[in-house]
Design an enzyme around this catalytic site. Structure first.
Site, PDB file in Angstrom:
ATOM      1  N   MET A  32       0.890  -1.246  -0.054  1.00  0.00           N
ATOM      2  CA  MET A  32      -0.087   0.294   0.083  1.00  0.00           C
ATOM      3  C   MET A  32       1.006   1.183  -0.227  1.00  0.00           C
ATOM      4  O   MET A  32       1.440   1.534   0.897  1.00  0.00           O
ATOM      5  CB  MET A  32      -0.998  -0.040   1.186  1.00  0.00           C
ATOM      6  CG  MET A  32      -2.152  -0.854   0.977  1.00  0.00           C
ATOM      7  SD  MET A  32      -3.268  -1.116   2.126  1.00  0.00           S
ATOM      8  CE  MET A  32      -2.150  -2.048   3.505  1.00  0.00           C
ATOM      9  N   THR A  33       0.482   1.951  -0.903  1.00  0.00           N
ATOM     10  CA  THR A  33       1.239   3.325  -1.353  1.00  0.00           C
ATOM     11  C   THR A  33       1.101   4.249  -0.242  1.00  0.00           C
ATOM     12  O   THR A  33      -0.229   4.394   0.012  1.00  0.00           O
ATOM     13  CB  THR A  33       1.021   3.785  -2.767  1.00  0.00           C
ATOM     14  OG1 THR A  33       1.565   2.890  -3.571  1.00  0.00           O
ATOM     15  CG2 THR A  33       1.645   5.230  -2.894  1.00  0.00           C
ATOM     16  N   TYR A 199      -0.360  -0.621 -14.691  1.00  0.00           N
ATOM     17  CA  TYR A 199       1.207  -0.114 -14.874  1.00  0.00           C
ATOM     18  C   TYR A 199       2.134  -1.007 -15.901  1.00  0.00           C
ATOM     19  O   TYR A 199       1.438  -1.797 -16.638  1.00  0.00           O
ATOM     20  CB  TYR A 199       1.593  -0.013 -13.440  1.00  0.00           C
ATOM     21  CG  TYR A 199       1.059   0.689 -12.634  1.00  0.00           C
ATOM     22  CD1 TYR A 199       0.914   2.200 -12.593  1.00  0.00           C
ATOM     23  CD2 TYR A 199       0.325   0.146 -11.378  1.00  0.00           C
ATOM     24  CE1 TYR A 199       0.229   2.950 -11.554  1.00  0.00           C
ATOM     25  CE2 TYR A 199      -0.277   0.820 -10.325  1.00  0.00           C
ATOM     26  CZ  TYR A 199      -0.356   2.307 -10.550  1.00  0.00           C
ATOM     27  OH  TYR A 199      -1.075   2.962  -9.684  1.00  0.00           O
TER      28      TYR A 199
HETATM   29  C1  LIG Z   1      -3.881   3.320   0.407  1.00  0.00           C
HETATM   30  C2  LIG Z   1      -3.843   2.270  -0.475  1.00  0.00           C
HETATM   31  C3  LIG Z   1      -2.427   2.123  -1.112  1.00  0.00           C
HETATM   32  C4  LIG Z   1      -2.360   1.056  -2.242  1.00  0.00           C
HETATM   33  N1  LIG Z   1      -0.970   1.142  -2.913  1.00  0.00           N
HETATM   34  C5  LIG Z   1      -0.800  -0.164  -3.587  1.00  0.00           C
HETATM   35  C6  LIG Z   1       0.227  -0.157  -4.091  1.00  0.00           C
HETATM   36  O1  LIG Z   1       1.307   0.662  -4.106  1.00  0.00           O
HETATM   37  N2  LIG Z   1       0.536  -1.384  -5.004  1.00  0.00           N
HETATM   38  C7  LIG Z   1      -0.358  -2.262  -5.066  1.00  0.00           C
HETATM   39  O2  LIG Z   1      -0.025  -3.268  -5.708  1.00  0.00           O
HETATM   40  N3  LIG Z   1      -1.605  -2.123  -4.499  1.00  0.00           N
HETATM   41  C8  LIG Z   1      -1.921  -1.046  -4.037  1.00  0.00           C
HETATM   42  N4  LIG Z   1      -3.024  -1.008  -2.941  1.00  0.00           N
HETATM   43  C9  LIG Z   1      -4.099  -2.367  -3.008  1.00  0.00           C
HETATM   44  C10 LIG Z   1      -3.806  -3.147  -2.024  1.00  0.00           C
HETATM   45  O3  LIG Z   1      -2.547  -3.828  -1.957  1.00  0.00           O
HETATM   46  C11 LIG Z   1      -5.070  -3.890  -1.946  1.00  0.00           C
HETATM   47  O4  LIG Z   1      -4.955  -4.957  -3.056  1.00  0.00           O
HETATM   48  C12 LIG Z   1      -6.306  -3.557  -1.942  1.00  0.00           C
HETATM   49  O5  LIG Z   1      -6.512  -2.590  -0.850  1.00  0.00           O
HETATM   50  C13 LIG Z   1      -7.429  -4.529  -1.625  1.00  0.00           C
HETATM   51  O6  LIG Z   1      -7.290  -4.998  -0.372  1.00  0.00           O
HETATM   52  P1  LIG Z   1      -8.184  -4.939   1.082  1.00  0.00           P
HETATM   53  O7  LIG Z   1      -9.560  -4.931   0.981  1.00  0.00           O
HETATM   54  O8  LIG Z   1      -7.640  -5.747   2.088  1.00  0.00           O
HETATM   55  O9  LIG Z   1      -7.796  -3.297   1.284  1.00  0.00           O
HETATM   56  C14 LIG Z   1      -3.407   0.038  -2.251  1.00  0.00           C
HETATM   57  C15 LIG Z   1      -4.437   0.272  -1.378  1.00  0.00           C
HETATM   58  C16 LIG Z   1      -4.826   1.223  -0.736  1.00  0.00           C
HETATM   59  C17 LIG Z   1      -6.057   1.120   0.331  1.00  0.00           C
END
Ligand SMILES: Cc1cc2nc3c(=O)[nH]c(=O)nc-3n(C[C@H](O)[C@H](O)[C@H](O)COP(=O)(O)O)c2cc1C
Length: 387
Positions: A32-33, A199
């Site tokens: 998560m970025t 990407y």
């Molecule tokens: C704040 C935020 C930043 C994210 N940044 C990335 C990232 O840098 N790379 C990536 O592959 N996914 C990124 N994601 C997606 C998450 O890795 C994840 O796949 C998505 O949030 C679904 O999971 P969750 O329902 O448990 O949140 C990001 C999600 C959030 C909420």
């Protein structure tokens, strides 16, 4: 019922060996970025942030996307121009070394997510604003599709530049390899590649952005050749001991309804070249881990990826939280019925479970989940705080 579920939860706390690395359990922090690395260098607050998730019981942390050592890798991701981390110069490698140490101090493992934004990089932003963005066919993607991108950030003309030439392709591949080698130098336990979400690697995988008819395009297998070459070259550079994870998604930011494959056989065509190249774990990025990937088959995308490649897979999306990542109109609440998750896991559908927003909300999510304790909710304003 609750007692039974807690016993079942122990299934997710069995260790897992992937090549030479042993994870203490199956709970993974999803990448998560966060935009907390001024000048691309993770400072002590970033080490403390990941260290807390390791202390809180996560078996593995996949870092936020980290720019590979390539001038067009990243631009402004809406978080402040220079706040996306790098894995290039000495200061960034040293910063990551401290993050790795903080995670290892609590028994967790950590791998960096190597990121190149490709067509999605906003022109004239990032650490090298003047270099053009790169993508396999010089196109952003088809316009007018379902997306949540701010219309102001969608180019008026889908053609954003020239198709990448051989020298540019080689330059991008070697940037991934250099950053992977730097990651090993910093002490990371493996490598994760961002191959989804529209990407660069996904730009090669997707027909909507890859219209080449040379060795890098023209069929599913050939569209996989660029990421596969990156995997092969990274594997040759880092040796046999460390795992390589590969994140892929059907959806693209340019087109939420896009697909790479419309049935399991087509998914095999996409993923097998990557498996053969040396991927150990497929991270299938979906909004809801328990939705069927294809008609007539109840398996999730992670389940089908595992079945068709014979490799391990990781499920993600809506674990411990009731709304999908892009369903921001629904308030995000804690979900505490893990029955469906445990059922799929115990049936062998996937090997690892990634937790995203719920683990931003609660650094001790893994430990509390194991003990059946209530977890802190994820709040959207927490995106602005590194706690
Ligand atoms: C704040 C935020 C930043 C994210 N940044 C990335 C990232 O840098 N790379 C990536 O592959 N996914 C990124 N994601 C997606 C998450 O890795 C994840 O796949 C998505 O949030 C679904 O999971 P969750 O329902 O448990 O949140 C990001 C999600 C959030 C909420």
């Amino acid at each position: 019922m609750i007692v039974e579920q807690q016993t079942d939860r122990e299934a997710l706390f069995q260790p897992l060996r992937i090549r030479g690395v042993e994870l203490r359990n199956r709970i993974v922090m999803s990448p998560m970025t966060r935009g907390f690395c001024p000048d691309g260098v993770p400072a002590p607050n970033v080490a403390a942030y990941y260290g807390r998730r390791s202390e809180g019981g996560a078996g593995l942390i996949v870092t936020e996307g980290i720019a590979v050592d390539h001038p067009a890798a990243v631009g402004d991701a809406g978080l402040g121009e220079d706040n996306i981390p790098l894995l290039g110069n000495a200061a960034s490698v040293d910063g990551w070394r401290k993050v790795v140490a903080a995670v290892h101090a609590h028994g967790g493992k950590i791998i960096p997510q190597l990121w190149h934004q490709g067509a999605m990089r906003k022109p004239n932003t990032g650490p090298h604003p003047h270099v053009p963005s790169v993508s396999p066919s010089g196109i952003w993607g088809p316009l007018g599709r379902m997306t949540s991108i701010d219309p102001k950030s969608i180019p008026a003309d889908p053609r954003i530049g020239e198709a990448m030439g051989e020298a540019e392709i080689e330059g991008a591949i070697s940037a991934f390899v250099r950053s992977a080698v730097n990651a090993v130098d910093a002490g990371f336990d493996g490598i994760a590649l961002h191959g989804g979400h529209g990407y660069l690697l996904d730009n090669f995988l997707w027909e909507g952005t890859n219209q080449r008819d040379d060795k890098w395009g023209g069929s599913r297998a050939r569209r996989s050749e660029f990421p596969a070459e990156i995997v092969r070259r990274i594997r040759a550079a880092i040796g046999e001991d460390l795992p390589i994870f590969f994140r892929f998604s059907q959806w693209k930011q340019q087109d939420f309804r896009a697909t790479l494959a419309d049935n399991p056989d087509e998914l095999r065509e996409v993923l097998q070249p990557l498996a053969d190249a040396g991927v150990d774990v497929f991270d299938a990025s979906v909004r809801y881990y328990n939705r069927a990937a294809f008609d007539g088959d109840s398996a999730s995308l992670a389940g089908v990826a595992k079945r068709v490649t014979g490799k391990m897979s990781m499920a993600v999306g809506g674990v411990g939280i009731n709304s999908g990542m892009y369903d921001r109109d629904k308030p995000a609440a804690v979900v505490s019925d893990f029955g469906p998750l445990l059922e799929r896991f115990k049936a062998g559908e996937f090997d690892l479970v990634a937790v995203g927003r719920a683990m931003i909300g609660d650094p001790h999510w893994a430990r509390k989940f194991r003990e059946g304790q209530p977890t802190e909710p994820y709040r959207m304003d927490a995106d602005n705080i590194l706690s």
